[in-house]
Scaffold this motif. Structure first.
Motif, PDB file in Angstrom:
ATOM      1  N   GLU A 173       6.716  -3.267 -44.566  1.00  0.00           N
ATOM      2  CA  GLU A 173       5.944  -4.252 -44.111  1.00  0.00           C
ATOM      3  C   GLU A 173       4.631  -3.623 -44.276  1.00  0.00           C
ATOM      4  N   ALA A 174       3.542  -4.734 -44.403  1.00  0.00           N
ATOM      5  CA  ALA A 174       2.102  -4.516 -44.244  1.00  0.00           C
ATOM      6  C   ALA A 174       1.814  -3.788 -42.996  1.00  0.00           C
ATOM      7  N   GLY A 175       1.058  -2.662 -43.037  1.00  0.00           N
ATOM      8  CA  GLY A 175       0.560  -1.988 -41.815  1.00  0.00           C
ATOM      9  C   GLY A 175       1.410  -0.787 -41.547  1.00  0.00           C
ATOM     10  N   PHE A 176       2.655  -0.588 -41.986  1.00  0.00           N
ATOM     11  CA  PHE A 176       3.287   0.602 -41.672  1.00  0.00           C
ATOM     12  C   PHE A 176       2.705   1.781 -42.689  1.00  0.00           C
ATOM     13  N   PRO A 177       3.522   2.976 -42.127  1.00  0.00           N
ATOM     14  CA  PRO A 177       2.968   4.127 -42.763  1.00  0.00           C
ATOM     15  C   PRO A 177       3.857   4.276 -44.091  1.00  0.00           C
ATOM     16  N   ALA A 178       2.980   4.405 -45.317  1.00  0.00           N
ATOM     17  CA  ALA A 178       3.735   4.566 -46.760  1.00  0.00           C
ATOM     18  C   ALA A 178       4.535   6.056 -46.594  1.00  0.00           C
ATOM     19  N   GLU A 179       5.730   6.014 -45.726  1.00  0.00           N
ATOM     20  CA  GLU A 179       6.612   7.097 -45.910  1.00  0.00           C
ATOM     21  C   GLU A 179       8.140   6.340 -46.503  1.00  0.00           C
ATOM     22  N   LEU A 180       8.202   6.651 -47.980  1.00  0.00           N
ATOM     23  CA  LEU A 180       9.229   5.828 -48.422  1.00  0.00           C
ATOM     24  C   LEU A 180       9.782   6.648 -49.521  1.00  0.00           C
ATOM     25  N   LEU A 181      11.341   6.131 -49.816  1.00  0.00           N
ATOM     26  CA  LEU A 181      12.133   6.913 -50.505  1.00  0.00           C
ATOM     27  C   LEU A 181      12.859   5.869 -51.300  1.00  0.00           C
ATOM     28  N   ALA A 182      12.780   5.926 -52.866  1.00  0.00           N
ATOM     29  CA  ALA A 182      13.280   5.166 -53.769  1.00  0.00           C
ATOM     30  C   ALA A 182      14.614   6.014 -54.386  1.00  0.00           C
ATOM     31  N   VAL A 183      15.790   5.248 -54.487  1.00  0.00           N
ATOM     32  CA  VAL A 183      16.870   5.739 -54.983  1.00  0.00           C
ATOM     33  C   VAL A 183      17.418   4.896 -55.671  1.00  0.00           C
ATOM     34  N   ARG A 184      18.249   5.461 -56.918  1.00  0.00           N
ATOM     35  CA  ARG A 184      19.121   4.551 -57.694  1.00  0.00           C
ATOM     36  C   ARG A 184      20.131   3.908 -56.991  1.00  0.00           C
ATOM     37  N   GLY A 185      20.142   2.497 -57.107  1.00  0.00           N
ATOM     38  CA  GLY A 185      21.314   1.948 -56.409  1.00  0.00           C
ATOM     39  C   GLY A 185      21.164   0.347 -55.954  1.00  0.00           C
ATOM     40  N   ARG A 186      21.995  -0.375 -55.708  1.00  0.00           N
ATOM     41  CA  ARG A 186      21.880  -1.796 -55.142  1.00  0.00           C
ATOM     42  C   ARG A 186      21.803  -2.035 -53.835  1.00  0.00           C
ATOM     43  N   ASP A 187      22.431  -1.185 -52.952  1.00  0.00           N
ATOM     44  CA  ASP A 187      22.565  -1.135 -51.469  1.00  0.00           C
ATOM     45  C   ASP A 187      22.562  -0.003 -51.208  1.00  0.00           C
ATOM     46  N   VAL A 188      22.641   0.239 -49.799  1.00  0.00           N
ATOM     47  CA  VAL A 188      22.850   1.677 -49.136  1.00  0.00           C
ATOM     48  C   VAL A 188      23.932   2.061 -49.380  1.00  0.00           C
ATOM     49  N   ALA A 189      24.986   1.625 -49.221  1.00  0.00           N
ATOM     50  CA  ALA A 189      26.151   2.135 -49.752  1.00  0.00           C
ATOM     51  C   ALA A 189      26.413   2.713 -50.664  1.00  0.00           C
ATOM     52  N   SER A 190      25.731   2.130 -52.037  1.00  0.00           N
ATOM     53  CA  SER A 190      25.963   2.734 -53.277  1.00  0.00           C
ATOM     54  C   SER A 190      24.810   3.968 -53.208  1.00  0.00           C
ATOM     55  N   ALA A 191      23.724   3.946 -52.786  1.00  0.00           N
ATOM     56  CA  ALA A 191      22.869   4.853 -52.619  1.00  0.00           C
ATOM     57  C   ALA A 191      23.315   6.235 -52.171  1.00  0.00           C
ATOM     58  N   LEU A 192      24.139   6.020 -50.835  1.00  0.00           N
ATOM     59  CA  LEU A 192      24.948   7.136 -50.208  1.00  0.00           C
ATOM     60  C   LEU A 192      25.776   7.606 -51.147  1.00  0.00           C
ATOM     61  N   SER A 193      26.487   7.000 -51.962  1.00  0.00           N
ATOM     62  CA  SER A 193      27.556   7.417 -52.580  1.00  0.00           C
ATOM     63  C   SER A 193      27.180   8.239 -53.990  1.00  0.00           C
ATOM     64  N   LEU A 194      26.051   7.667 -54.503  1.00  0.00           N
ATOM     65  CA  LEU A 194      25.465   8.546 -55.635  1.00  0.00           C
ATOM     66  C   LEU A 194      24.310   9.157 -55.371  1.00  0.00           C
ATOM     67  N   ALA A 195      22.877   8.597 -55.159  1.00  0.00           N
ATOM     68  CA  ALA A 195      21.690   9.241 -54.682  1.00  0.00           C
ATOM     69  C   ALA A 195      21.263  10.099 -55.658  1.00  0.00           C
ATOM     70  N   TYR A 196      21.420  10.026 -57.098  1.00  0.00           N
ATOM     71  CA  TYR A 196      21.026  11.151 -57.926  1.00  0.00           C
ATOM     72  C   TYR A 196      19.327  11.104 -57.882  1.00  0.00           C
ATOM     73  N   SER A 197      19.077  10.065 -58.787  1.00  0.00           N
ATOM     74  CA  SER A 197      17.402   9.737 -58.951  1.00  0.00           C
ATOM     75  C   SER A 197      16.841   9.402 -57.939  1.00  0.00           C
ATOM     76  N   ARG A 198      15.626  10.211 -57.633  1.00  0.00           N
ATOM     77  CA  ARG A 198      14.908   9.827 -56.247  1.00  0.00           C
ATOM     78  C   ARG A 198      13.251   9.962 -56.379  1.00  0.00           C
ATOM     79  N   ILE A 199      12.728   8.918 -55.933  1.00  0.00           N
ATOM     80  CA  ILE A 199      11.139   9.001 -55.918  1.00  0.00           C
ATOM     81  C   ILE A 199      10.780   9.133 -54.354  1.00  0.00           C
TER      82      ILE A 199
END
Length: 418
Positions: A359-385
């Motif tokens: 949300e606007a105003g919060f620190p820009a500490e972010l992780l982008a991972v391949r996946g559609r939801d958190v469950a798939s990200a935890l299962s795969l999570a190969y590509s990350r930015i």
């Protein structure tokens, strides 16, 4: 107060605005996110935001196919012993890890960057002081911390071996020196001291003197000792964290529940280590993980960490926060979203870091991972930015290839991204 006691110069004011376009959020929305000066400037529907004023420098990152999340943090690392897993010939004793300060600094830097590549933009490192190394390991980790500024936020916990009796007097003085040198948190392992209660009293007294947080290792299988600790530590600010508390899982459910209630009432947080024990508690034979579901139900702030990273306690540690979350979810200790929260919001809360929301105003500490939801990200999570202070600081890209004949026979694409 967070782990960092003094402001650190960062690159946020010098980097261009950054537009993260077409990212999917955990709630299912697809959005653009604009970053500037280390914070989130705006969040809008996909295609609605521009990188920034034409007169300023700006950049765009295409996050189509990625899930954008608050970045995780590592609340329980041991960088002074990281990457020292014994390498001995068959039948030969394993050589002890080098205590050369230059090697410790190099290992700390490598381990912190490995964790950063996984997404952890902040880490709390427990560093042993006293014994033969005195303050040299701490000095090496602090030097690595300075060299990593702008890439990741590394903070240190001074961990004395003994604090009571004649043997502990010198270490107690050294603990105070460690805080003057730059350690931000007082730690230790009361279970390994002949007088655990006296050890805790000494730690709390030093923390109160210096106005710093406390982060103690304990197996936590003695409800009476936990009750005494909760009574002594309750109300201490910035706060007290215990970990890994694996012993709570061995107690009867009602007894563990009462202990959890005492911890919650005292404002004590818990850092669980789903991957197992850490080097500091190796002598005590600690294994397993804390009962995260029970602790969270009692209102305890729970973080999850990686602990040992390829050292004597765990020769195959990955230092990956998403693996810690995956293990909690796969063991039934938390749903995927709640499991991820223990390595992101929970970890940041334990470390005294500002909250991160997309949300606007919060620190820009972010992780982008391949996946559609958190469950798939935890299962795969190969590509990350990984984004730290508003700029991309790490990328990992994974491409899976199938041989032409298999792809044709199974009607699969020859390449897929993970």
């Amino acid at each position: 107060m967070g782990d960092s006691q003094t402001p650190e110069p960062g690159p946020a004011a010098e980097v261009p605005r950054l537009l993260l376009s077409g990212a999917r959020l955990a709630d299912g929305r697809t959005v653009d996110v604009r970053l500037g000066e280390g914070r989130i400037e705006a969040v809008g529907t996909a295609g609605s935001l521009s990188p920034g004023p034409r007169s300023g420098h700006s950049a765009r990152v295409d996050l189509r196919g990625y899930l954008l999340l608050p970045a995780p943090a590592e609340p329980h690392a041991h960088h002074d012993t990281a990457l020292t897993a014994p390498q001995a010939a068959a039948g030969a004793p394993a050589p002890p890890p080098s205590d050369d300060p230059h090697e410790i600094q190099s290992r700390t830097t490598e381990a912190a960057l490995l964790q950063l590549g996984h997404g952890a933009t902040a880490a709390r490192s427990h560093v042993r002081i006293g014994d033969v190394t005195e303050l040299r390991s701490l000095e090496a980790v602090l030097q690595a911390r300075r060299s990593l500024r702008g890439l990741t936020d590394l903070t240190t916990v001074a961990v004395p071996r003994l604090l009571t009796g004649l043997a502990g007097a010198d270490t107690l003085a050294m603990l105070r020196d460690a805080l003057k040198m730059g350690a931000q948190v007082v730690g230790g392992c009361p279970d390994l001291d002949p007088d655990p209660g006296g050890y805790v009293d000494a730690v709390l007294a030093v923390a109160s003197e210096h106005g710093c947080a406390v982060d103690l290792h304990t197996d936590a299988d003695d409800p009476a000792r936990l009750a005494r600790l909760a009574a002594a530590a309750g109300g201490l600010r910035p706060g007290v964290t215990l970990g890994p508390c694996a012993g709570l899982a061995r107690l009867p459910h009602e007894v563990a529940g009462r202990a959890a209630d005492r911890l919650a009432a005292a404002g004590i947080s818990v850092t669980a280590l789903p991957q197992g024990c850490c080097a500091t508690l190796e002598q005590a034979g600690v294994s397993g993980a804390a009962p995260v579901r029970l602790l969270r139900a009692a209102g305890v702030t729970v973080a999850a960490g990686s602990g040992a990273l390829r050292d004597a306690a765990n020769p195959v540690g990955r230092g990956d926060p998403l693996e810690a979350a995956y293990l909690l979810a796969s063991h039934g200790e938390a749903a995927p979203d709640a499991a991820y929260e223990t390595v992101s919001a929970g970890a940041r809360a334990v470390m005294g870091l500002p909250e991160v929301r997309i949300e606007a105003g919060f620190p820009a500490e972010l992780l982008a991972v391949r996946g559609r939801d958190v469950a798939s990200a935890l299962s795969l999570a190969y590509s990350r930015i990984v984004v730290h202070r508003g700029r991309v600081v790490a990328r990992t890209s994974a491409v899976r290839e199938y041989c032409d004949s298999a792809a044709a026979d199974l009607d699969l694409p020859r390449q897929s991204q993970g």
